[in-house]
Enzyme design. Structure first.
Site, PDB file in Angstrom:
ATOM      1  N   GLU A   1     -10.278  33.401   4.083  1.00  0.00           N
ATOM      2  CA  GLU A   1     -10.217  32.126   3.367  1.00  0.00           C
ATOM      3  C   GLU A   1     -10.729  32.336   1.941  1.00  0.00           C
ATOM      4  OE1 GLU A   1      -9.920  28.651   1.783  1.00  0.00           O
ATOM      5  OE2 GLU A   1      -9.180  28.891   3.839  1.00  0.00           O
TER       6      GLU A   1
ATOM      7  N   GLN B   1      -9.439  18.774  10.223  1.00  0.00           N
ATOM      8  CA  GLN B   1      -8.304  17.906  10.496  1.00  0.00           C
ATOM      9  C   GLN B   1      -8.759  16.446  10.501  1.00  0.00           C
ATOM     10  OE1 GLN B   1      -5.150  18.459  10.757  1.00  0.00           O
ATOM     11  NE2 GLN B   1      -4.858  20.619  11.237  1.00  0.00           N
TER      12      GLN B   1
ATOM     13  N   CYS C   1       0.826  -1.205   0.000  1.00  0.00           N
ATOM     14  CA  CYS C   1       0.000   0.000   0.000  1.00  0.00           C
ATOM     15  C   CYS C   1       0.859   1.254   0.000  1.00  0.00           C
ATOM     16  CB  CYS C   1      -0.929  -0.010   1.214  1.00  0.00           C
ATOM     17  SG  CYS C   1      -1.778   1.554   1.504  1.00  0.00           S
TER      18      CYS C   1
ATOM     19  N   TYR D   1      -5.815  31.974   5.910  1.00  0.00           N
ATOM     20  CA  TYR D   1      -6.044  30.609   5.434  1.00  0.00           C
ATOM     21  C   TYR D   1      -6.885  29.869   6.483  1.00  0.00           C
ATOM     22  CZ  TYR D   1      -1.949  32.177   2.829  1.00  0.00           C
ATOM     23  OH  TYR D   1      -1.073  32.916   2.082  1.00  0.00           O
TER      24      TYR D   1
ATOM     25  N   CYS E   1       1.476   3.523   5.165  1.00  0.00           N
ATOM     26  CA  CYS E   1       2.005   3.484   6.538  1.00  0.00           C
ATOM     27  C   CYS E   1       3.409   2.902   6.521  1.00  0.00           C
ATOM     28  CB  CYS E   1       1.102   2.663   7.445  1.00  0.00           C
ATOM     29  SG  CYS E   1      -0.580   3.268   7.531  1.00  0.00           S
TER      30      CYS E   1
ATOM     31  N   CYS F   1       1.929  21.952   8.034  1.00  0.00           N
ATOM     32  CA  CYS F   1       1.851  20.506   7.831  1.00  0.00           C
ATOM     33  C   CYS F   1       2.979  20.020   6.930  1.00  0.00           C
ATOM     34  CB  CYS F   1       0.498  20.114   7.227  1.00  0.00           C
ATOM     35  SG  CYS F   1       0.162  20.869   5.623  1.00  0.00           S
TER      36      CYS F   1
ATOM     37  N   ASP G   1      -1.903  29.259   8.835  1.00  0.00           N
ATOM     38  CA  ASP G   1      -2.055  27.813   8.675  1.00  0.00           C
ATOM     39  C   ASP G   1      -2.281  27.554   7.188  1.00  0.00           C
ATOM     40  OD1 ASP G   1      -2.375  25.119   9.028  1.00  0.00           O
ATOM     41  OD2 ASP G   1      -4.401  25.240   9.846  1.00  0.00           O
TER      42      ASP G   1
END
Length: 482
Positions: free
Chosen positions: A342, A289, A72, A321, A75, A414, A387
């Site tokens: 936004e 999230q 996959c 954002y 992970c 992120c 963000d």
């Protein structure tokens, strides 16, 4: 070529030393002995493609928890204990940012409250695992745009999501309904979008198909099929409850989950999620999230940074954002006023609805490009919260943000590489770092969130409380948690 992975840089770039120089190979773990092939070489840099893991790393001390591993590719770190994953992520961010920051401010990495079954949203694809194979429903095989693996053993989702996936797949397999082929643009089934509330267990199940329904030879009327499909899902014995079953039509050739027309087959097209005492209305495409319990950790730290830096005054905060206004509303209790900006109008309207539902009268949300909207706001910010998307802040927008000379900037990222680029500009324009930490929102994967608090060097900072927890404190906490 064969080699040993010396280290892994963000994002997931294994570094191998060879006689010809350094080679980058993705999807590896430090200490692994691997076989790879050079796929690209330019400007003295070489990139390789992983062929085989000859020997596992000393860090891999547990067996894979998913039967799709490693095909996959979602992970890649699941063979490492969670504490080792935390160490590796913190080390990657440290090496990436230490040349640009005063590293003594780093406060470690916060673990996710849930190591598994933490995802509240999944987008599964219909397809086959090999050409002309049986219908599958799940995730794309690593490095493949076409092969799909049935994700009936995915450990990142709640068992209720797995039960819905399994029921949907068997239902359409029984009726031999074809999936949409991206090369020929023929077929019907495209995606299954699932969303789940962490607090209530409520679920939305959204089936995405093409609009060419009921015109395939030998198929029963598709409207009847859809209602029987909804009945199959409603018959499942789940821990939570399905509050909405939707059918979405998408005739775009792009392989993305979207809806040109939505029909509610059962129930409603929303549920509510609760974070830190606030309620949020979640629809199929709401910005939110994907780790609800991890989001509470992230937002608690953000609010703590703002509150402790603003002792004695309630700041005016710009949340740029802002998405559906989640962060803005989390900060509203410690702010005089929060103004969110936004570009997606639907997200702005959702933010306004959520603010009214939470009785927050000090939140204002504006729709438009940050670069343009900032010129229309008369207030001056005490805090600017950033963000941004994964690519970071647009250079022109960043210069306009710097021109405000706000006393403080809170940057939530992120993607550490984008953060590193933007930090370099902020530090060169009069800001200094005060606090920094990571939050692991995505266990078993290579992704991580980073929070940085910056203050304007030209403005004398007020006295404020500082918590200083070093890396070993967090590792000790992780060991105790285990």
């Amino acid at each position: 070529m064969d080699g040993v992975v010396e280290r892994v840089d963000f994002p997931n770039k294994g570094i191998i030393r060879t006689e010809e120089g350094m080679v980058t190979v993705k999807n590896t773990i430090p200490g692994q002995s691997i076989r790879f092939v050079i796929s690209k070489k330019r400007s003295g840099r070489a990139e390789g493609r992983l062929l085989e893991i000859l020997e596992p790393s000393h860090l891999e001390s547990r067996a894979p928890v998913c039967d799709l591993f490693p095909d996959c590719g979602g992970c890649t770190w699941q063979t490492m204990p969670y504490e080792e994953q935390l160490r590796l992520k913190a080390d990657q961010v440290r090496r990436l940012l230490e040349s640009k920051t005063e590293w003594s401010i780093f406060e470690g990495i916060h673990p996710s409250p849930k190591e598994f079954a933490y995802r509240n949203k999944m987008e599964f694809s219909f397809g086959d695992a090999y050409k002309d194979g049986p219908l599958c429903l799940g995730l794309h095989k690593r490095s493949s745009h076409y092969d799909v693996l049935t994700a009936s053993g995915c450990q990142l989702v709640h068992p209720d999501m797995t039960a819905i996936l399994t029921a949907a797949l068997s239902f359409f397999q029984e009726r031999r309904i074809p999936y949409y082929h991206k090369m020929t643009h023929e077929g019907i089934l495209r995606h299954l979008l699932l969303r789940r509330s962490e607090k209530s267990g409520d679920l939305l199940a959204c089936l995405v198909t093409t609009g060419v329904l009921g015109e395939q030879d030998g198929l029963e009327d598709f409207e009847t099929v859809l209602h029987r499909y909804a009945e199959r899902l409603m018959s499942l014995n789940l821990e939570g409850r399905i509050v909405g079953i939707l059918h979405m039509r998408n005739d775009s050739v792009a392989d993305i989950v979207q809806s040109e027309e939505t029909t509610i087959l059962y129930g409603q097209d929303y549920f509510y999620e609760t974070l830190l005492g606030l309620r949020f209305k979640i629809t199929p495409f709401s910005f939110f999230q994907t780790n609800s319990s991890g989001a509470e950790v992230l937002y608690s730290i953000a609010r703590q940074y703002v509150e402790e830096r603003s002792i004695g005054q309630a700041p005016v905060i710009f949340d740029l954002y802002s998405g559906t206004g989640t962060i803005a509303q989390m900060l509203a209790p410690v702010a005089k006023k929060v103004i969110g900006v936004e570009i997606v109008e639907e997200a702005v309207e959702a933010a306004r609805v959520n603010a009214r539902m939470n009785d927050l009268d000090n939140c204002t949300f504006l729709a438009g490009d940050v670069l343009k909207v900032l010129d229309t706001i008369p207030e001056r910010p005490d805090f600017i919260v950033l963000d941004p998307p994964r690519d970071g802040v647009h250079p022109k927008a960043l210069q306009k943000i710097i021109a405000y000379s706000a006393p403080c900037i809170l940057y939530i990222s992120c993607k550490p590489t984008s953060l590193a680029r933007d930090l370099e500009v902020l530090l060169a324009n009069g800001y200094r770092e005060e606090r920094m930490c990571c939050v692991d929102m995505f266990p078993q994967t290579t992704s991580v969130e980073t929070i940085v608090l910056l203050s304007n060097r030209k403005i004398k900072p007020d006295s404020h409380v500082r918590l200083s927890l070093d890396m070993e404190d967090y590792y000790r906490f992780a060991d105790q948690r285990k």
